[in-house]
Design a protein around this motif. Structure first.
Motif, PDB file in Angstrom:
ATOM      1  N   ARG A 144       0.675  -1.324  -0.145  1.00 47.27           N
ATOM      2  CA  ARG A 144      -0.031  -0.226   0.067  1.00 47.27           C
ATOM      3  C   ARG A 144       0.822   1.206   0.050  1.00 47.27           C
ATOM      4  O   ARG A 144       0.454   2.246  -0.594  1.00 47.27           O
ATOM      5  CB  ARG A 144      -0.975   0.037   1.195  1.00 47.27           C
ATOM      6  CG  ARG A 144      -2.155  -0.869   1.052  1.00 47.27           C
ATOM      7  CD  ARG A 144      -2.931  -1.125   2.328  1.00 47.27           C
ATOM      8  NE  ARG A 144      -2.970   0.171   3.162  1.00 47.27           N
ATOM      9  CZ  ARG A 144      -3.459   0.176   4.574  1.00 47.27           C
ATOM     10  NH1 ARG A 144      -3.970  -0.960   5.015  1.00 47.27           N
ATOM     11  NH2 ARG A 144      -3.682   1.265   5.033  1.00 47.27           N
ATOM     12  N   SER A 145       1.991   1.427   0.726  1.00 46.00           N
ATOM     13  CA  SER A 145       3.032   2.621   0.735  1.00 46.00           C
ATOM     14  C   SER A 145       3.704   2.665  -0.179  1.00 46.00           C
ATOM     15  O   SER A 145       4.346   3.771  -0.727  1.00 46.00           O
ATOM     16  CB  SER A 145       3.784   2.328   2.107  1.00 46.00           C
ATOM     17  OG  SER A 145       2.951   2.304   3.226  1.00 46.00           O
ATOM     18  N   GLN A 195      -7.966   8.737  10.418  1.00 48.57           N
ATOM     19  CA  GLN A 195      -8.570   8.356  11.585  1.00 48.57           C
ATOM     20  C   GLN A 195      -9.371   7.023  11.649  1.00 48.57           C
ATOM     21  O   GLN A 195      -9.893   6.679  12.636  1.00 48.57           O
ATOM     22  CB  GLN A 195      -9.803   9.427  12.107  1.00 48.57           C
ATOM     23  CG  GLN A 195     -10.896   9.828  10.988  1.00 48.57           C
ATOM     24  CD  GLN A 195     -10.637  10.824  10.207  1.00 48.57           C
ATOM     25  OE1 GLN A 195      -9.492  10.919   9.645  1.00 48.57           O
ATOM     26  NE2 GLN A 195     -11.562  11.587   9.503  1.00 48.57           N
ATOM     27  N   GLU A 196      -9.372   6.351  10.585  1.00 50.57           N
ATOM     28  CA  GLU A 196      -9.991   5.024  10.383  1.00 50.57           C
ATOM     29  C   GLU A 196      -8.999   3.896  10.611  1.00 50.57           C
ATOM     30  O   GLU A 196      -7.690   4.060  10.145  1.00 50.57           O
ATOM     31  CB  GLU A 196     -10.736   4.789   8.934  1.00 50.57           C
ATOM     32  CG  GLU A 196     -10.987   3.577   8.872  1.00 50.57           C
ATOM     33  CD  GLU A 196     -11.877   3.514   7.456  1.00 50.57           C
ATOM     34  OE1 GLU A 196     -12.466   2.258   7.029  1.00 50.57           O
ATOM     35  OE2 GLU A 196     -11.793   4.330   6.667  1.00 50.57           O
ATOM     36  N   LEU A 220       8.588   9.707   5.824  1.00 50.07           N
ATOM     37  CA  LEU A 220       7.553   9.179   6.929  1.00 50.07           C
ATOM     38  C   LEU A 220       6.693   8.016   6.220  1.00 50.07           C
ATOM     39  O   LEU A 220       5.711   7.481   6.956  1.00 50.07           O
ATOM     40  CB  LEU A 220       6.570  10.201   7.385  1.00 50.07           C
ATOM     41  CG  LEU A 220       7.250  11.285   8.380  1.00 50.07           C
ATOM     42  CD1 LEU A 220       6.284  12.261   9.039  1.00 50.07           C
ATOM     43  CD2 LEU A 220       8.195  10.774   9.211  1.00 50.07           C
ATOM     44  N   ALA A 221       6.775   7.669   4.861  1.00 53.62           N
ATOM     45  CA  ALA A 221       5.954   6.595   4.333  1.00 53.62           C
ATOM     46  C   ALA A 221       6.567   5.226   5.101  1.00 53.62           C
ATOM     47  O   ALA A 221       7.612   5.124   5.147  1.00 53.62           O
ATOM     48  CB  ALA A 221       6.008   6.730   2.890  1.00 53.62           C
ATOM     49  N   HIS A 222       5.591   4.355   5.140  1.00 53.43           N
ATOM     50  CA  HIS A 222       5.954   3.291   5.910  1.00 53.43           C
ATOM     51  C   HIS A 222       7.287   2.368   5.116  1.00 53.43           C
ATOM     52  O   HIS A 222       7.036   2.279   4.054  1.00 53.43           O
ATOM     53  CB  HIS A 222       4.951   2.131   5.952  1.00 53.43           C
ATOM     54  CG  HIS A 222       3.843   2.805   7.167  1.00 53.43           C
ATOM     55  ND1 HIS A 222       4.115   3.325   8.059  1.00 53.43           N
ATOM     56  CD2 HIS A 222       2.526   2.939   7.091  1.00 53.43           C
ATOM     57  CE1 HIS A 222       2.947   3.549   9.023  1.00 53.43           C
ATOM     58  NE2 HIS A 222       1.931   3.382   8.191  1.00 53.43           N
ATOM     59  N   LEU A 277      -3.060   9.111   3.856  1.00 53.04           N
ATOM     60  CA  LEU A 277      -2.565   9.472   4.940  1.00 53.04           C
ATOM     61  C   LEU A 277      -2.422   8.038   5.743  1.00 53.04           C
ATOM     62  O   LEU A 277      -1.744   8.083   6.684  1.00 53.04           O
ATOM     63  CB  LEU A 277      -3.280  10.611   5.677  1.00 53.04           C
ATOM     64  CG  LEU A 277      -2.977  11.944   5.290  1.00 53.04           C
ATOM     65  CD1 LEU A 277      -3.670  12.926   5.896  1.00 53.04           C
ATOM     66  CD2 LEU A 277      -1.260  12.312   5.213  1.00 53.04           C
ATOM     67  N   GLN A 278      -3.158   7.072   5.392  1.00 49.16           N
ATOM     68  CA  GLN A 278      -3.291   5.934   6.198  1.00 49.16           C
ATOM     69  C   GLN A 278      -1.841   5.183   5.993  1.00 49.16           C
ATOM     70  O   GLN A 278      -1.235   4.359   6.730  1.00 49.16           O
ATOM     71  CB  GLN A 278      -4.282   4.941   5.867  1.00 49.16           C
ATOM     72  CG  GLN A 278      -5.507   5.197   6.545  1.00 49.16           C
ATOM     73  CD  GLN A 278      -6.497   4.317   6.353  1.00 49.16           C
ATOM     74  OE1 GLN A 278      -6.421   3.499   5.375  1.00 49.16           O
ATOM     75  NE2 GLN A 278      -7.583   4.097   7.106  1.00 49.16           N
ATOM     76  N   ASP A 279      -1.062   5.489   5.070  1.00 51.33           N
ATOM     77  CA  ASP A 279       0.095   4.859   4.357  1.00 51.33           C
ATOM     78  C   ASP A 279       1.363   5.620   5.148  1.00 51.33           C
ATOM     79  O   ASP A 279       2.498   5.500   4.726  1.00 51.33           O
ATOM     80  CB  ASP A 279       0.333   4.822   3.114  1.00 51.33           C
ATOM     81  CG  ASP A 279      -0.998   3.786   2.393  1.00 51.33           C
ATOM     82  OD1 ASP A 279      -1.230   2.754   2.996  1.00 51.33           O
ATOM     83  OD2 ASP A 279      -1.519   4.401   1.535  1.00 51.33           O
TER      84      ASP A 279
END
Length: 733
Positions: A75-76, A226-227, A657-659, A721-723
């Motif tokens: 995903r990232s 936020q999820e 800051l990406a995973h 932003l989740q990644d």
């Protein structure tokens, strides 16, 4: 257990300066979904109690952690291949209730009255992904078929529903997923899992607000920070009693109304269809309104009684599927006759098609005549050459007789010419009129004075003449035209019968909401004309175009299955494209005409290597777009309501800051949210767009360093932003 995972983390190495990820442990291998289910059935299932046990130690197993890390890495890093033989490093995951709070960071909002957002660290996210994989392996095989995890898959099922007469949407007002709901959820998990530690771990996630969401909202399944990764899995487990009740209702209706297997009888059986995506439920019936009301009452009784969920009964009213529209999954649904979805060709379109076919046939005939002319010229040249050779006294030796071959060729040519000539009705009618008009042998007083043999030969000649040259069709109607007329009549009869006996579900994009969102985001002015967004001026030209391209492609992908997709194309191709031109013109202090001349209408821009690239979809590409059969494209909410502003900072040694990214050549961006810029509450539907979610306000004005690849992916919407590791935001004064 944490010590064991920390030891595993030391075995994994991230090569600095590259994106290659490796591990020194050759025994660690990721688990697929089937392998995980088999492992749970084999080692963690008790046949005596029919329950699973010891799931908490499973969360720290190297294989499951590696599977979660690979999922997070894919995903990232959507722009890079991710082979399974190249695993990412495994940080120390968190799988105990006591360690959850220590792996959270509170992001404070810029407003005094704002709510903070707890953000999990990377180890805690890996643990939550592992827990989601384990729960999916336990509960997904017994889940209902209409409980979808992808929007477009649910839309395709709704489009296939025949003869919808009544439908209703279960309206759940906005309410927090509170302690009573958590108690019900954990009770359902405890009935399947005999592991108090695992259940306590899930409870601690809710208590610490690591998992916090609202039922009836519009933030679920949108890729917002936020999820949680566990939300979709837990919601499917929580709403399982509703799914079971719907399955029981459908089975009862099917038994009472069997299908009549007779081709001579047109029978429409009574059926109940349902679709559930997370907390959104839509039920469609092909029977009476009383049946739909009964089904609604039973579903609401399960929600209010068993699950303690508040339901808006007025908003859950039954509506006619033919005369009313229903909003579901951000789209509009309505049952219409098949001719509305596949309308017949208009007279203008028919004339245009006939002209096109006629022009195409003329072009084909011209090509054929040109080929014949070239062949005849070549044959004449050969004959002239041979004649000259013969006149000069040259002898030719052949193994076969040339005369027969020449006769055969000329005979074939003559037959082709005669056949082509007789195909023309005008030529036949012309010669028939010449050969039959004004002949005195047709008069009776003349025929009586002539020999019988002459009269008989004349009659035979007339019969042969009528057979070959007499026009068969009157009024100039050809056989092809009559065939087309008959085909049109059959199509009209078939279309009329379908309109009277069948209904199809039409899916439309809420174009008014799309235009309102375009105006709210600043793409257009009060008159609906494109305008520049001055907040983007500080970005590079490529980043500006990437941001517009990310918003446009999100809209095109999300609404590609809609009937009125053409109107969404117009919004992207005109409003967004020319707003981008005006923004670039504002940045370079030039006119719109000069910007279009420099970047072209396709918004071409050169990268660092001097290569010309096109990030925004071209006009031809948008025109040719259609239904892509996507699974679950992300909505436009996250890309539309967020702008990244580039900062001029001297210190650029911060890592990306990406995973699982080790790049240190980064640029610092500041997040600017739409609701904070406009000072609008997203819950206020009068000032906000209905159904448009917003990123949590605590991320406003936060700074994050990103490498060039992940910045481009975030602008274009390939990642969200989740990644991004939101616990490592940089403080910049």
């Amino acid at each position: 257990m944490l010590l064991r995972i920390a030891q595993l983390a030391r075995l994994c190495v991230l090569r600095p300066g590259t994106r290659a990820l490796c591990t020194t442990s050759a025994e660690v291998a990721p688990l697929s979904a089937a392998e995980l289910e088999l492992l749970l059935r084999r080692d963690h299932y008790s046949a005596s109690t029919r329950r699973f046990h010891s799931l908490l130690p499973l969360l720290s197993s190297p294989s499951l952690l590696l599977s979660s890390a690979l999922l997070l890495r894919r995903r990232s890093h959507p722009s890079l291949p991710s082979p399974p033989s190249e695993p990412p490093p495994l940080p120390a995951a968190v799988a105990t209730a006591a360690a959850v709070s220590s792996h959270l960071r509170l992001l404070l909002p810029s407003r005094i009255k704002g709510r903070p957002l707890p953000v999990p660290s990377l180890p805690l996210r890996l643990s939550m992904l592992s827990a989601a994989a384990a729960l999916d392996a336990l509960f997904a095989p017994r889940a209902a078929t209409f409980a979808y995890r992808a929007r477009h898959a649910a839309v395709r099922y709704l489009r296939s529903i025949p003869n919808a007469s009544w439908f209703f949407r279960v309206a759940i007002p906005r309410q927090p997923f509170g302690p009573r709901h958590v108690r019900r959820l954990l009770g359902a998990i405890s009935g399947k899992v005999d592991d108090p530690g695992f259940v306590e771990f899930l409870r601690e996630l809710f208590v610490s607000d690591t998992i916090a969401f609202e039922l009836g909202g519009c933030e679920l399944g949108r890729g917002l920070p936020q999820e949680s990764e566990l939300t979709a899995t837990l919601l499917n487990i929580f709403f399982d009693p509703v799914d079971r009740e719907v399955m029981a209702i459908r089975e009862e209706v099917h038994k009472k109304n069997p299908r009549i297997k007779d081709d001579d009888v047109l029978h429409t059986p009574v059926r109940v269809y349902a679709v559930r995506y997370l907390d959104e439920i839509l039920v469609v019936t092909s029977g009476s309104k009383m049946l739909a009301i009964e089904v609604r009452d039973r579903i609401l009784a399960v929600l209010e009684g068993d699950l303690e969920v508040k339901v808006d009964k007025l908003g859950s009213s039954v509506h006619s599927a033919v005369s009313e529209k229903m909003d579901f999954l951000g789209m509009e649904f309505q049952a219409v006759p098949p001719s509305v979805l596949r309308p017949p060709m208009s007279e203008k379109a028919k004339r245009a098609r006939k002209m096109y076919l006629k022009r195409k046939a003329a072009q084909a005939q011209e090509l054929k005549n040109a080929r014949e002319t070239r062949r005849k010229k070549l044959g004449l040249k050969i004959l002239v050459h041979l004649l000259k050779k013969v006149r000069w006294g040259h002898e030719f030796k052949f193994d076969f007789r040339v005369e027969s071959e020449v006769q055969q060729v000329f005979k074939a040519w003559a037959e082709e010419v005669v056949t082509e000539y007789f195909r023309s009705q005008e030529h036949c009618r012309y010669w028939h009129r010449l050969l039959t008009s004004g002949d005195f042998l047709s008069l009776n007083r003349v025929r009586d004075q002539l020999p019988p043999a002459l009269v008989d030969s004349y009659d035979k000649f007339q019969e042969t003449l009528d057979m070959f040259l007499m026009p068969v069709r009157d009024h100039g109607t050809s056989e092809e035209e009559e065939t087309l007329e008959e085909e049109e009549e059959r199509q009209y009869e078939k279309r009329t019968i379908e309109d009277l006996t069948d209904l199809k579900m039409r899916v439309n994009a809420p174009i008014e909401l799309v235009r309102k969102a375009v105006k709210l985001a600043g793409f257009t002015n009060s008159m609906g004309r494109p305008r520049p967004i001055k907040l983007l001026i500080c970005l590079d030209d490529t980043d500006i175009i990437n941001w517009y391209a990310g918003v446009g492609r999100r809209w095109l992908d999300f609404f590609c299955c809609c009937r009125n997709f053409k109107m969404v194309k117009t919004v992207v191709s005109y409003h967004l494209r020319f707003s981008c031109f005006l923004t670039l013109a504002e940045k370079h202090e030039c006119t719109k005409r000069q910007a279009i001349s420099h970047y072209t209408k396709d918004l071409k821009v050169e990268n660092d290597d001097g290569l010309v690239k096109v990030h925004f979809p071209t006009e031809r590409e948008i025109k040719m777009m259609g239904d892509k059969n996507l699974s679950d494209p992300k909505p436009v909410d996250g890309a539309l309501t967020m702008i990244l502003v580039r900062l001029a900072v001297d210190d650029t040694s911060y890592p990306c800051l990406a995973h699982f990214c080790a790049e240190t050549d980064t640029v610092i961006y500041r997040i600017r949210l739409l609701q904070n810029r406009l000072n609008v509450d997203p819950l206020n539907e009068k000032k906000w767009v209905q159904g448009l979610s917003a990123i949590h306000e605590s991320l406003n004005k936060k700074c994050l360093p990103l490498c060039s690849m992940h910045a481009s992916d975030l602008f274009t919407g390939k990642i969200t932003l989740q990644d991004i590791d939101c616990t490592q935001f940089v403080d910049v004064e």
